[in-house]
Design a protein around this motif. Structure first.
Motif, PDB file in Angstrom:
ATOM      1  N   ASP A  22      19.885 -45.316  45.618  1.00  0.00           N
ATOM      2  CA  ASP A  22      21.055 -45.230  46.555  1.00  0.00           C
ATOM      3  C   ASP A  22      21.733 -43.711  46.509  1.00  0.00           C
ATOM      4  N   GLY A  23      22.151 -43.525  45.249  1.00  0.00           N
ATOM      5  CA  GLY A  23      22.763 -42.152  45.224  1.00  0.00           C
ATOM      6  C   GLY A  23      22.002 -40.847  45.474  1.00  0.00           C
ATOM      7  N   SER A  24      20.775 -40.898  44.868  1.00  0.00           N
ATOM      8  CA  SER A  24      19.910 -39.850  45.020  1.00  0.00           C
ATOM      9  C   SER A  24      19.524 -39.466  46.608  1.00  0.00           C
ATOM     10  N   ALA A  25      19.208 -40.869  47.257  1.00  0.00           N
ATOM     11  CA  ALA A  25      18.830 -40.681  48.564  1.00  0.00           C
ATOM     12  C   ALA A  25      19.764 -40.176  49.547  1.00  0.00           C
ATOM     13  N   SER A  26      21.048 -40.392  49.227  1.00  0.00           N
ATOM     14  CA  SER A  26      22.421 -39.974  50.015  1.00  0.00           C
ATOM     15  C   SER A  26      22.584 -38.402  49.591  1.00  0.00           C
ATOM     16  N   VAL A  27      22.223 -38.005  48.510  1.00  0.00           N
ATOM     17  CA  VAL A  27      22.390 -36.802  48.374  1.00  0.00           C
ATOM     18  C   VAL A  27      21.208 -35.937  49.056  1.00  0.00           C
ATOM     19  N   ALA A  28      20.158 -36.634  49.156  1.00  0.00           N
ATOM     20  CA  ALA A  28      18.987 -35.604  49.760  1.00  0.00           C
ATOM     21  C   ALA A  28      19.446 -35.672  51.192  1.00  0.00           C
ATOM     22  N   ARG A  29      19.988 -36.686  51.758  1.00  0.00           N
ATOM     23  CA  ARG A  29      20.309 -36.602  53.224  1.00  0.00           C
ATOM     24  C   ARG A  29      21.679 -35.603  53.553  1.00  0.00           C
ATOM     25  N   GLU A 161      21.855 -38.538  60.791  1.00  0.00           N
ATOM     26  CA  GLU A 161      23.254 -38.912  61.270  1.00  0.00           C
ATOM     27  C   GLU A 161      23.339 -40.297  61.397  1.00  0.00           C
ATOM     28  N   GLU A 162      22.288 -40.936  61.798  1.00  0.00           N
ATOM     29  CA  GLU A 162      22.469 -42.326  62.212  1.00  0.00           C
ATOM     30  C   GLU A 162      22.097 -43.384  60.963  1.00  0.00           C
ATOM     31  N   VAL A 163      21.803 -42.524  59.712  1.00  0.00           N
ATOM     32  CA  VAL A 163      21.640 -43.487  58.462  1.00  0.00           C
ATOM     33  C   VAL A 163      23.090 -43.298  57.791  1.00  0.00           C
ATOM     34  N   GLU A 164      23.475 -44.252  57.176  1.00  0.00           N
ATOM     35  CA  GLU A 164      24.565 -44.284  56.548  1.00  0.00           C
ATOM     36  C   GLU A 164      24.594 -43.758  55.173  1.00  0.00           C
ATOM     37  N   THR A 165      25.294 -42.628  54.815  1.00  0.00           N
ATOM     38  CA  THR A 165      25.201 -42.027  53.418  1.00  0.00           C
ATOM     39  C   THR A 165      26.616 -42.325  52.835  1.00  0.00           C
ATOM     40  N   LEU A 166      26.385 -42.019  51.581  1.00  0.00           N
ATOM     41  CA  LEU A 166      27.594 -42.239  50.689  1.00  0.00           C
ATOM     42  C   LEU A 166      28.412 -41.069  50.631  1.00  0.00           C
ATOM     43  N   SER A 167      29.601 -41.311  50.136  1.00  0.00           N
ATOM     44  CA  SER A 167      30.295 -40.044  50.021  1.00  0.00           C
ATOM     45  C   SER A 167      30.041 -39.399  48.759  1.00  0.00           C
ATOM     46  N   TYR A 174      27.553 -43.401  41.827  1.00  0.00           N
ATOM     47  CA  TYR A 174      26.126 -44.002  41.538  1.00  0.00           C
ATOM     48  C   TYR A 174      25.263 -43.478  40.678  1.00  0.00           C
ATOM     49  N   ILE A 175      24.764 -42.300  40.790  1.00  0.00           N
ATOM     50  CA  ILE A 175      23.905 -41.600  40.142  1.00  0.00           C
ATOM     51  C   ILE A 175      24.053 -41.676  38.527  1.00  0.00           C
ATOM     52  N   VAL A 176      25.674 -41.315  38.108  1.00  0.00           N
ATOM     53  CA  VAL A 176      25.711 -41.445  36.603  1.00  0.00           C
ATOM     54  C   VAL A 176      25.694 -42.670  36.140  1.00  0.00           C
ATOM     55  N   ILE A 177      26.073 -43.887  36.797  1.00  0.00           N
ATOM     56  CA  ILE A 177      25.999 -45.393  36.303  1.00  0.00           C
ATOM     57  C   ILE A 177      24.612 -45.716  36.329  1.00  0.00           C
ATOM     58  N   LEU A 221       8.984 -47.537  37.246  1.00  0.00           N
ATOM     59  CA  LEU A 221       8.264 -48.621  38.219  1.00  0.00           C
ATOM     60  C   LEU A 221       9.496 -49.274  38.837  1.00  0.00           C
ATOM     61  N   VAL A 222      10.574 -49.603  38.301  1.00  0.00           N
ATOM     62  CA  VAL A 222      11.690 -50.449  39.044  1.00  0.00           C
ATOM     63  C   VAL A 222      12.490 -49.477  40.266  1.00  0.00           C
ATOM     64  N   THR A 223      12.413 -48.090  39.933  1.00  0.00           N
ATOM     65  CA  THR A 223      13.029 -47.281  40.696  1.00  0.00           C
ATOM     66  C   THR A 223      12.110 -47.145  42.035  1.00  0.00           C
ATOM     67  N   SER A 224      10.589 -46.860  41.621  1.00  0.00           N
ATOM     68  CA  SER A 224       9.700 -46.757  42.963  1.00  0.00           C
ATOM     69  C   SER A 224       9.699 -48.139  43.688  1.00  0.00           C
ATOM     70  N   VAL A 225       9.779 -49.099  42.990  1.00  0.00           N
ATOM     71  CA  VAL A 225       9.710 -50.569  43.893  1.00  0.00           C
ATOM     72  C   VAL A 225      10.963 -50.651  44.782  1.00  0.00           C
ATOM     73  N   VAL A 226      12.187 -50.267  44.064  1.00  0.00           N
ATOM     74  CA  VAL A 226      13.222 -50.295  44.865  1.00  0.00           C
ATOM     75  C   VAL A 226      13.268 -49.403  45.926  1.00  0.00           C
ATOM     76  N   ALA A 227      12.744 -48.127  45.666  1.00  0.00           N
ATOM     77  CA  ALA A 227      12.993 -46.956  46.679  1.00  0.00           C
ATOM     78  C   ALA A 227      11.699 -47.409  47.750  1.00  0.00           C
ATOM     79  N   ALA A 228      10.572 -48.104  47.484  1.00  0.00           N
ATOM     80  CA  ALA A 228       9.686 -48.517  48.431  1.00  0.00           C
ATOM     81  C   ALA A 228      10.213 -49.668  49.516  1.00  0.00           C
ATOM     82  N   ARG A 229      11.099 -50.399  48.853  1.00  0.00           N
ATOM     83  CA  ARG A 229      11.553 -51.519  49.530  1.00  0.00           C
ATOM     84  C   ARG A 229      12.906 -51.024  50.475  1.00  0.00           C
TER      85      ARG A 229
END
Length: 313
Positions: A22-29, A161-167, A174-177, A221-229
């Protein structure tokens, strides 16, 4: 008690991966950087931290068989199981940059590792070559990201802009935790799994190729599965392939620079197997633009065959 720790480690890995994606995808956006680039760098490095910890510690403690077999086993697991599982959950289009650049680099570094260990030793000079290769790889990714930024600026893309991003602060938290949970969860998982394996009387090489490599690859594995979902297929695939490249260039590079690592004849054979599997995934990716469920099932079956082979061996 050991089995409870194993479950705790898995839970930490899954929750950490969820927050990290979630954190990384928001940074990317926010930065208008393609999720593939984030997957190949930040996520790949973050999820490779358990391998780094295990391999560097193993090298310093003289458990050389675990050091190399852990990386080789992890890369085989990433290539076959992580990519395959992601495809089964959500079939995805192969990113052109990954196909034309990163899968080829993955094959190249695997061949280089195989050549370096032929004399039975991964020395400091070879480790420095890997680290220089890592610097060149990251610089190339930054150049690619800049090109994509210019391309994105020219196109007025409103879907971001339509995708919700984190502050910004939430992204950082999110990334640190997420990284903390991944590292801690990976550490607990590997330690408990090693204890279980030792009770069953498994050798160092077999532990490295199976329990330790699978345990340290759980973040990928877990990160890729979560990302795929979550529909972040670029992050999912980039994470798996990026982790493979990081594992060899960064982890084995740093480990052998700190302390030369001895390689057994079985390690040498397994590096050749890794080359074959890297070529296989490249061939599968080249044949058709989509990584389908059938292809995902096929790669996992190949991994099962490999597991049977090393256990019998």
């Amino acid at each position: 008690m050991v089995f409870l720790l194993l479950v705790l480690g898995m839970v930490l890995l899954m929750k950490g991966a969820d927050l990290f994606v979630d954190g990384s995808a928001s940074v990317a956006r926010k930065l208008k950087v393609p999720s593939v680039i984030i997957g190949l760098t930040i996520v790949a490095l973050g999820t490779s931290l358990p391998e780094a910890s295990v391999s560097i510690t193993a090298g310093l403690m003289g458990s050389n068989e675990i050091a190399i077999s852990n990386i080789v086993g992890s890369n085989i697991f990433n290539t076959l199981v992580v990519v395959g599982t992601s495809a089964i959950i959500t079939p995805f289009l192969m990113d052109k940059d990954i196909l034309n650049r990163d899968l080829k680099i993955n094959i190249l570094v695997s061949i280089l590792l195989s050549i370096f260990v032929l004399n039975g030793m991964l020395n400091r000079f070879e480790g420095i070559i890997f680290l220089v290769g890592l610097a060149l790889f990251i610089l190339n990714l930054i150049r690619s990201a800049k090109k994509n930024l210019i391309r994105s600026a020219k196109k007025n893309r409103v879907e971001d802009e339509e995708v919700e991003t984190l502050s910004g602060i939430k992204c950082l938290i999110y990334i640190v935790i997420g990284v903390a949970c991944i590292i801690w969860g990976g550490d607990i998982t590997v330690d408990s799994a090693k204890q279980i394996a030792a009770m069953l009387g498994m050798s160092d090489t077999l532990i490295g190729l199976t329990v330790v490599s699978i345990g340290t690859s759980l973040p990928e594995l877990v990160t890729s599965v979560v990302a795929a979902r979550k529909g972040e297929s670029g992050l999912s695939l980039g994470n798996a392939i990026g982790s493979n490249i990081m594992n060899i260039l960064f982890i084995l590079g740093a480990s052998s620079t700190i302390h030369p690592i001895a390689a057994t004849s079985q390690n040498i054979i397994d590096t050749f197997v890794l080359i074959g599997i890297s070529l296989l995934i490249y061939g599968i990716a080249k044949k058709g633009d989509t990584m389908t469920r059938k292809k995902g099932i096929f790669t996992i079956l190949v991994y099962v065959i490999y597991m049977i082979y090393i256990i019998v061996r």
